[in-house]
Scaffold this motif. Structure first.
Motif, PDB file in Angstrom:
ATOM      1  N   UNK A 218       0.831  -1.217   0.000  1.00  0.00           N
ATOM      2  CA  UNK A 218       0.000   0.000   0.000  1.00  0.00           C
ATOM      3  C   UNK A 218       0.863   1.264   0.000  1.00  0.00           C
ATOM      4  N   UNK A 219       1.976   1.223   0.717  1.00  0.00           N
ATOM      5  CA  UNK A 219       2.858   2.386   0.827  1.00  0.00           C
ATOM      6  C   UNK A 219       3.702   2.612  -0.422  1.00  0.00           C
ATOM      7  N   UNK A 220       3.763   1.633  -1.306  1.00  0.00           N
ATOM      8  CA  UNK A 220       4.641   1.712  -2.485  1.00  0.00           C
ATOM      9  C   UNK A 220       3.906   1.370  -3.769  1.00  0.00           C
ATOM     10  N   UNK A 221       2.681   1.818  -3.892  1.00  0.00           N
ATOM     11  CA  UNK A 221       1.876   1.489  -5.064  1.00  0.00           C
ATOM     12  C   UNK A 221       2.432   2.174  -6.307  1.00  0.00           C
ATOM     13  N   UNK A 222       2.531   1.390  -7.359  1.00  0.00           N
ATOM     14  CA  UNK A 222       2.954   1.869  -8.675  1.00  0.00           C
ATOM     15  C   UNK A 222       1.776   1.735  -9.633  1.00  0.00           C
TER      16      UNK A 222
END
Length: 124
Positions: free
Chosen positions: A41-45
């Motif tokens: 969730x913190x690193x969505x691309x």
């Protein structure tokens, strides 16, 4: 009837948010993302498959439960719509920001500190 608060959110709730969830939303259970989903969730691309978050909501929630959704804009938009389709209640946390500026020991630098204070939960 007690409801759950399911978090699609990048950090732990503050004591004020927990109090607000219990008193104003009548949520007795808070469900956080597990460590793996939290990191995702913190690193969505743009190419991230968000189906895992939809599966998480379906496994942990039901119609009438609240879903706190904050993060990457496109994913938030998609998850808000998904929660609404499932008759869950998508919300966000509103905050007031207090900014304090101070000069550092170096004459060429200013240190800015932001303090966020929970103001309430609101429906999308």
């Amino acid at each position: 009837m007690d409801k759950k608060l399911i978090l699609l959110f990048s950090h732990k709730l503050t004591p004020q948010q927990l109090k607000d969830a219990e008193e104003k939303l009548n949520c007795k259970e808070i469900i956080y993302l597990n460590e793996e989903l939290s990191k995702l969730w913190q690193n969505i691309l743009p190419e991230t498959d968000i189906q895992v978050f939809k599966d998480f909501l379906m496994k942990n929630g039901k119609a009438g439960d609240y879903v706190l959704i904050q993060g990457e804009w496109g994913t938030v938009y998609n998850m808000v719509n998904f929660a609404k389709e499932k008759n869950m209640i998508p919300i966000y946390s509103s905050t007031a920001r207090k900014v304090v500026e101070e000069k550092s020991s170096s004459e060429n630098q200013v240190i800015k500190t932001s303090v966020f204070e929970h103001r309430g939960f609101y429906r999308y």
